[in-house]
Design an enzyme around this catalytic site. Structure first.
Site, PDB file in Angstrom:
ATOM      1  CB  SER A   7     -22.108 -19.536 -37.665  1.00  0.00           C
ATOM      2  OG  SER A   7     -21.944 -19.027 -36.344  1.00  0.00           O
ATOM      3  CG  HIS A  32     -17.956 -20.400 -38.927  1.00  0.00           C
ATOM      4  ND1 HIS A  32     -16.823 -20.043 -39.632  1.00  0.00           N
ATOM      5  CD2 HIS A  32     -18.256 -19.325 -38.147  1.00  0.00           C
ATOM      6  CE1 HIS A  32     -16.475 -18.803 -39.298  1.00  0.00           C
ATOM      7  NE2 HIS A  32     -17.330 -18.345 -38.410  1.00  0.00           N
ATOM      8  CG  ASP A  34     -18.728 -17.462 -35.109  1.00  0.00           C
ATOM      9  OD1 ASP A  34     -19.884 -17.607 -35.549  1.00  0.00           O
ATOM     10  OD2 ASP A  34     -17.759 -17.173 -35.827  1.00  0.00           O
ATOM     11  CG  MET A  36     -17.108 -14.193 -30.371  1.00  0.00           C
ATOM     12  SD  MET A  36     -18.711 -13.394 -30.541  1.00  0.00           S
ATOM     13  CE  MET A  36     -19.218 -14.021 -32.151  1.00  0.00           C
ATOM     14  CG  HIS A  65     -14.372 -16.483 -36.994  1.00  0.00           C
ATOM     15  ND1 HIS A  65     -15.485 -15.752 -37.309  1.00  0.00           N
ATOM     16  CD2 HIS A  65     -13.328 -15.605 -37.056  1.00  0.00           C
ATOM     17  CE1 HIS A  65     -15.140 -14.497 -37.543  1.00  0.00           C
ATOM     18  NE2 HIS A  65     -13.836 -14.379 -37.393  1.00  0.00           N
ATOM     19  CG  MET A  67     -14.238 -13.091 -34.105  1.00  0.00           C
ATOM     20  SD  MET A  67     -16.006 -13.166 -34.336  1.00  0.00           S
ATOM     21  CE  MET A  67     -16.262 -14.930 -34.105  1.00  0.00           C
ATOM     22  CG  MET A 136     -15.218 -10.398 -39.935  1.00  0.00           C
ATOM     23  SD  MET A 136     -16.134 -11.875 -39.503  1.00  0.00           S
ATOM     24  CE  MET A 136     -17.624 -11.179 -38.821  1.00  0.00           C
ATOM     25  CG  ASP A 174     -18.230 -15.233 -40.521  1.00  0.00           C
ATOM     26  OD1 ASP A 174     -17.363 -15.418 -39.646  1.00  0.00           O
ATOM     27  OD2 ASP A 174     -19.452 -15.449 -40.334  1.00  0.00           O
TER      28      ASP A 174
HETATM   29  C1  DX5 Z   1     -20.036 -12.917 -36.127  1.00  0.00           C
HETATM   30  C2  DX5 Z   1     -19.600 -14.327 -36.517  1.00  0.00           C
HETATM   31  C3  DX5 Z   1     -20.450 -14.910 -37.613  1.00  0.00           C
HETATM   32  C4  DX5 Z   1     -21.931 -14.991 -37.228  1.00  0.00           C
HETATM   33  C5  DX5 Z   1     -22.761 -15.443 -38.416  1.00  0.00           C
HETATM   34  O1  DX5 Z   1     -19.028 -12.311 -35.363  1.00  0.00           O
HETATM   35  O2  DX5 Z   1     -18.265 -14.353 -36.945  1.00  0.00           O
HETATM   36  O3  DX5 Z   1     -19.959 -16.216 -37.927  1.00  0.00           O
HETATM   37  O4  DX5 Z   1     -22.105 -15.910 -36.183  1.00  0.00           O
HETATM   38  O5  DX5 Z   1     -24.096 -15.430 -37.987  1.00  0.00           O
HETATM   39  P1  DX5 Z   1     -25.240 -14.828 -38.940  1.00  0.00           P
HETATM   40  O6  DX5 Z   1     -25.258 -15.735 -40.134  1.00  0.00           O
HETATM   41  O7  DX5 Z   1     -26.486 -14.924 -38.107  1.00  0.00           O
HETATM   42  O8  DX5 Z   1     -24.841 -13.444 -39.292  1.00  0.00           O
HETATM   43 ZN    ZN Z   2     -17.599 -16.351 -37.737  1.00  0.00          ZN
END
Ligand code: DX5
Ligand code: ZN
Length: 225
Positions: A7, A32, A34, A36, A65, A67, A136, A174
């Protein structure tokens, strides 16, 4: 063997290209990203331009991903930027079937994600339409959190549900994945593990972080490639 998806949320954004290249050279199977929006989760991160930068820097498949509340309007831009798989959240899409169809119409693969308090059973009517189900294992919004142990039971329930439904769909875990728990997560049935902190904040650097996790996953699969 279970795949590893670093990620980039945890990456050094001042050296993003070399960070993702280190993941590729060390054998990670995908990236990956993320995304947000500070509505669905209390954080604001990156958009399609970062996906495009990763696309220019490496050849790894990129999964995004989302969010993001009501993501339909932004889906095409991520596919155009080079994302091969988009995961939307069950909790964020009032018309989830329509959002899943929209991703497909863009020519991308599609995943659906559930937060820690959302039951696996919520997915039963959408699982036939998706390529990946994301569980999650932390509350979404931030990297560096500890994996919620209850999420391994969710992965097992999801695997059983897919078997009952005779569906082959990737099972992604994840959040909070690291060298200490990666093998257990794989044995629970996850086919893809996301790891941010354990990769990009690893002692010895990003490549070493990927190598260490892949070794754990090879061990979990009995050494199979
Ligand atoms: C959190 C993300 C994850 C996160 C994983 O909302 O969806 O992908 O970045 O990071 P670590 O491995 O540090 O938990
Ligand atoms: Zn993620």
């Amino acid at each position: 063997m279970t795949q590893l998806a670093p990620s980039i949320l945890a990456a050094d954004f001042g050296h993003l290209a070399s960070e993702v290249q280190a993941c590729e050279q060390a054998g990670a199977q995908r990236l990956h990203v993320d995304v947000m929006d500070n509505h669905f989760v209390p954080n604001l991160t990156m958009g399609p331009d970062v996906v495009a930068a990763c696309r220019r820097a490496c050849r790894l498949p990129i999964e995004v991903h989302l969010m993001v509340e009501r993501p339909d309007g932004i889906l095409p831009a991520f596919v155009a930027a080079g994302a091969g798989l988009l995961t939307v959240h069950y909790e964020a899409c009032p018309q989830l079937h329509r959002s899943v169809e929209l991703v497909r119409r863009q020519g991308a693969r599609v995943g659906v994600g559930i937060n820690p308090a959302t039951p696996v059973a919520s997915l039963v009517d959408i699982l036939p339409e998706v390529d990946l189900a994301l569980v999650m294992s932390v509350d979404p919004g931030f990297g560096g959190q500890d994996l919620l142990p209850s999420s391994l039971g969710k992965v097992r329930r999801l695997v059983r549900l897919l078997e009952e439904m005779r569906l082959s769909c990737e099972v992604e875990l994840d959040g909070g994945v690291d060298a200490a728990n990666a093998a257990e997560c794989a044995r629970a049935g996850a086919t893809v593990l996301v790891a941010g902190t354990a990769v990009f904040h690893a002692e010895g650097g990003t490549g070493a972080g990927v190598t260490c996790l892949l070794e754990r996953l090879r061990g979990a699969s009995g050494g199979a490639a």
